[in-house]
Design a protein around this motif. Structure first.
Motif, short mmCIF file in Angstrom:
data_model
loop_
_atom_site.label_atom_id
_atom_site.label_comp_id
_atom_site.label_asym_id
_atom_site.label_seq_id
_atom_site.Cartn_x
_atom_site.Cartn_y
_atom_site.Cartn_z
N ASP A 289 -5.60 -2.23 -17.49
CA ASP A 289 -6.12 -2.66 -16.44
C ASP A 289 -5.11 -2.54 -15.03
N ASN A 290 -5.47 -2.23 -13.75
CA ASN A 290 -4.75 -2.10 -12.87
C ASN A 290 -4.86 -3.07 -11.82
N VAL A 291 -5.67 -3.96 -12.06
CA VAL A 291 -5.58 -5.38 -11.25
C VAL A 291 -5.18 -6.49 -11.99
N PHE B 54 -6.33 -9.15 -7.79
CA PHE B 54 -5.70 -8.61 -6.74
C PHE B 54 -5.18 -7.26 -7.42
N THR B 55 -4.83 -6.33 -6.40
CA THR B 55 -4.38 -4.94 -6.93
C THR B 55 -3.00 -5.19 -7.37
N ALA B 56 -2.55 -4.27 -8.63
CA ALA B 56 -1.31 -4.20 -9.10
C ALA B 56 -0.71 -3.02 -8.75
N ALA B 57 -1.37 -2.13 -7.81
CA ALA B 57 -0.81 -0.86 -7.56
C ALA B 57 -1.27 -0.44 -6.26
N ASP B 58 -0.83 0.57 -5.47
CA ASP B 58 -1.41 1.21 -4.44
C ASP B 58 -2.61 1.93 -4.77
N PHE B 59 -3.86 1.69 -3.98
CA PHE B 59 -5.07 2.44 -4.15
C PHE B 59 -5.37 3.29 -3.11
N ALA B 60 -5.66 4.36 -3.49
CA ALA B 60 -6.46 5.21 -2.19
C ALA B 60 -7.89 5.00 -2.06
N PRO B 61 -8.45 5.39 -1.17
CA PRO B 61 -10.02 5.04 -0.95
C PRO B 61 -10.77 5.91 -2.03
N GLY B 62 -11.63 5.15 -2.90
CA GLY B 62 -12.28 6.06 -4.01
C GLY B 62 -11.67 5.70 -5.30
N ALA B 63 -10.58 5.13 -5.38
CA ALA B 63 -9.77 4.86 -6.39
C ALA B 63 -10.59 3.99 -7.56
N GLU B 64 -10.34 4.52 -8.81
CA GLU B 64 -10.98 3.53 -9.84
C GLU B 64 -10.36 2.33 -10.34
N VAL B 65 -11.26 1.07 -10.52
CA VAL B 65 -10.37 0.00 -10.68
C VAL B 65 -10.94 -0.47 -12.16
N TYR B 66 -9.83 -0.82 -12.94
CA TYR B 66 -10.10 -1.10 -14.35
C TYR B 66 -9.86 -2.43 -14.77
N THR C 27 -12.90 1.49 -5.03
CA THR C 27 -12.17 1.08 -3.71
C THR C 27 -12.95 1.71 -2.71
N THR C 28 -13.52 1.00 -1.61
CA THR C 28 -13.95 1.80 -0.45
C THR C 28 -12.88 2.02 0.70
N CYS C 29 -11.57 1.68 0.33
CA CYS C 29 -10.74 1.92 1.39
C CYS C 29 -9.23 1.96 0.82
N ALA C 30 -8.22 2.44 1.69
CA ALA C 30 -6.82 2.19 0.91
C ALA C 30 -6.40 0.78 0.54
N LEU C 31 -5.96 0.38 -0.21
CA LEU C 31 -5.29 -0.94 -0.81
C LEU C 31 -3.87 -0.65 -1.30
N PRO C 32 -3.03 -1.37 -0.57
CA PRO C 32 -1.85 -1.43 -0.94
C PRO C 32 -1.68 -2.72 -2.22
N ALA C 33 -0.77 -2.52 -2.96
CA ALA C 33 -0.51 -3.52 -3.99
C ALA C 33 -0.37 -5.07 -3.57
N GLY C 34 -1.02 -5.89 -4.31
CA GLY C 34 -1.21 -7.05 -3.94
C GLY C 34 -2.20 -7.51 -3.00
N SER C 35 -3.17 -6.66 -2.72
CA SER C 35 -4.53 -6.72 -1.98
C SER C 35 -5.69 -7.54 -2.77
N LEU C 36 -6.15 -8.50 -2.19
CA LEU C 36 -7.41 -9.11 -2.88
C LEU C 36 -8.51 -8.40 -2.63
N LEU C 37 -9.26 -8.29 -4.01
CA LEU C 37 -10.33 -7.57 -4.16
C LEU C 37 -11.56 -8.10 -3.79
N THR C 38 -12.29 -7.80 -2.73
CA THR C 38 -13.64 -8.23 -2.38
C THR C 38 -14.76 -7.44 -2.41
N THR C 39 -15.88 -7.89 -2.02
CA THR C 39 -17.04 -7.12 -1.97
C THR C 39 -17.03 -6.22 -0.75
#
Length: 550
Positions: A15-17, A49-61, A70-82
């Motif tokens: 898992d990366n979240v 929340f993210t456990a790493a920096d995610f680029a747009p379109g990154a796969e979440v496990y 992901t639909t956008c870039a997300l730095p580590a520690g970002s809350l995941l939302t719809t």
């Protein structure tokens, strides 16, 4: 095991979240995999929340499987939302390899029994019910008439505290009192009514909106489902009301019963209104013959039965972000214990298996079983897409609000209810359980449509996990409500039977709770106590219609 010191959790090494186990303030430092990063927003318990920096379109496990992108870039520690995460799931194909199962140790239950009702076909009931049902919605009023006639006089009706409250309000209104100052009296604990037939646990009445006006497929499926209720070991005998002209004909019901039990010998009392001299005479005769049948069913007594006679349905509803961490895996361990003891377990809700199909395919005992699962999943998905829907629309507003923001996240946690045992069979909607071990039953994710189908498949007990709280029950199959968190168990004690919150607090392990739940089932199956849904008279029944109305 979750420790009491943990405030967030990585469920699977892949898992990366991370999941918040407690409310986390924005700016809180997170230490994970040798790195430190701050939470970008406040994260409520159950959310991810993210456990790493995610680029747009990154796969979440999560749970080791793909649950979104992901639909956008997300730095580590970002809350995941719809808004920043969309549903995605891995594709599935053929079975790969032979599944090896490490069965749990069950020696201490090998000689255990429960006190059940033995049926002529070898099944054992956990309850002894007389069932009254209609073949078509036109008979619903007559079913309600019979219900009003039987329950109170035979001692099965509970005092209605809400009726008493309305009576109090009416009296105060007549006296000219200000009702805004009214405070309801605490209901008195009245003794259970004396039952005329102590070995009959109840007379159960089903109503539904099917049987005619839809497709022949729906009529046939309804008859198949009702046949399963007739064959269910918790049912001693059945009274059927038919109008006569509907699609769901008596002959179809009888055919479906014979398919499930060629030697069916339970009393099956059929009354067809259009062949009767009058409605009044039909109901009078139905009452007489049903009363005689109930009196005969009272001669059946509980006797010891081995635990391989348990048929456990596993279900979730009103799920939250803790469902896949606490209650579902605990129930899954109970399922593994039952399977290891030679019993039967039924896992349903196919839309909530989206994303974990390959895991279940690989657990199938042979290619034929795996292929049947693949075919049913693809057919169901195609039907949903044909009407402009899809499995990705499965999470409800309540699910999303409490952390289940994609169907794959919900599914990965929901599948944990099925434990880890091999999949021995796959059934379509309305079919009856045939094999020991874990069976996959094709039903919707709708709670009641699913619990309705599991009772029709022969389940004599159901375990139902919930994170938000739901009162769901069933007319013939006891439904045990398992809370995912202690807050819910404390807030709604009138609908919750068991609490898996000890996993979240770190006070108990999944395995400890799973064993406790098996012990609870043994007592429940023996009639030592009822579930909260049974006490409330929560007898939900919804038939899954798949055709159009004509």
């Amino acid at each position: 095991m979750i420790t009491t010191k943990q405030s967030y959790l990585q469920i699977h090494p892949k898992d990366n979240v991370l999941v918040a186990l407690q409310d986390q303030e924005a700016g809180t430092g997170i230490y994970f995999n040798g790195q430190e990063f701050p939470l970008r927003e406040t994260v409520q318990a159950k959310h991810k929340f993210t456990a790493a920096d995610f680029a747009p379109g990154a796969e979440v496990y999560m749970y080791g499987v793909l649950v979104g992108k992901t639909t956008c870039a997300l730095p580590a520690g970002s809350l995941l939302t719809t808004e920043n995460l969309k549903h995605a799931a891995q594709d599935f194909a053929q079975r790969t390899g032979q599944y090896e199962w490490q069965a749990p140790e069950v020696s201490k239950w090998k000689d255990r029994t429960f006190m059940g009702y033995h049926r002529a076909d070898g099944q054992v009931g956990t309850r002894n019910y007389w069932l009254v049902l209609p073949l078509v919605f036109c008979e619903n009023r007559n079913i309600e008439t019979l219900k009003n006639a039987f329950l109170k006089e035979l001692g099965y009706a509970s005092p209605d505290k809400y009726q008493a409250q309305v009576r109090e309000l009416a009296d105060l209104y007549r006296q000219g009192k200000d009702l805004r100052e009214y405070k309801p009296n605490k209901p008195s604990e009245s003794a259970a009514q004396h039952r005329l037939f102590p070995n009959v646990d109840g007379v159960k009445f089903i109503v539904h909106d099917g049987g005619c006006g839809g497709t022949r497929e729906d009529a046939d499926n309804l008859c198949a489902l009702l046949a399963g209720y007739c064959v269910n070991p918790n049912v001693a005998g059945i009274t059927v009301l038919s109008l006569g002209c509907q699609h769901a004909q008596v002959a179809i019901l009888q055919e479906k019963i014979k398919e499930r039990d060629p030697d069916f010998s339970k009393p099956l009392l059929i009354f067809e209104q259009q062949q009767a001299a009058s409605e009044s005479l039909m109901l009078s005769e139905a009452i007489l013959q049903t009363f005689i049948g109930i009196a005969e069913a009272n001669h059946c007594e509980r006797k010891p039965a081995t635990l391989d006679k348990l048929v456990i349905g596993v279900e979730c509803g009103g799920s939250d972000g803790f469902s896949g961490i606490s209650a579902n895996p605990a129930v899954g361990y109970t399922a593994d214990l039952v399977a290891a003891l030679g019993g039967k377990v039924v896992l349903s809700e196919f839309p909530e298996l989206c994303g974990v199909e390959q895991e279940l395919i690989n657990r199938c005992v042979d290619e034929e079983t795996a292929d049947r699962f693949v075919r049913l999943m693809r057919e169901y998905a195609a039907r949903a897409e044909a009407v402009g829907s899809g499995f990705d629309m499965n999470p409800s507003p309540g699910n999303i609000r409490d952390g289940l923001i994609t169907d794959a996240i919900k599914s990965a946690g929901a599948a944990k209810k099925g434990g880890t045992s091999p999949v021995t069979d796959v059934l379509g909607y309305g079919q009856y359980v045939r094999k020991r071990g874990l069976t996959l039953l094709c039903t919707p994710g709708n709670d009641v449509e699913s619990t309705t189908a599991m009772a029709g498949a022969g389940c004599n007990v159901q375990l139902f996990t919930t994170g938000l709280g739901t009162p769901t029950g069933n007319p013939v199959s006891p439904v045990v409500k398992v809370a995912t968190n202690t807050s819910l168990a404390n807030r709604l004690p009138d609908i919750i039977d068991l609490n898996a919150g000890a996993v979240i607090s770190g006070d108990k392990t999944i395995e400890e709770l799973g064993e406790e739940y098996l012990e609870y089932i043994i007592g429940l199956a023996s009639g030592e106590y009822d579930t909260k849904a049974m006490e409330l008279g929560q007898d939900d029944f919804i038939f899954w219609k798949r055709g159009v109305s004509l």
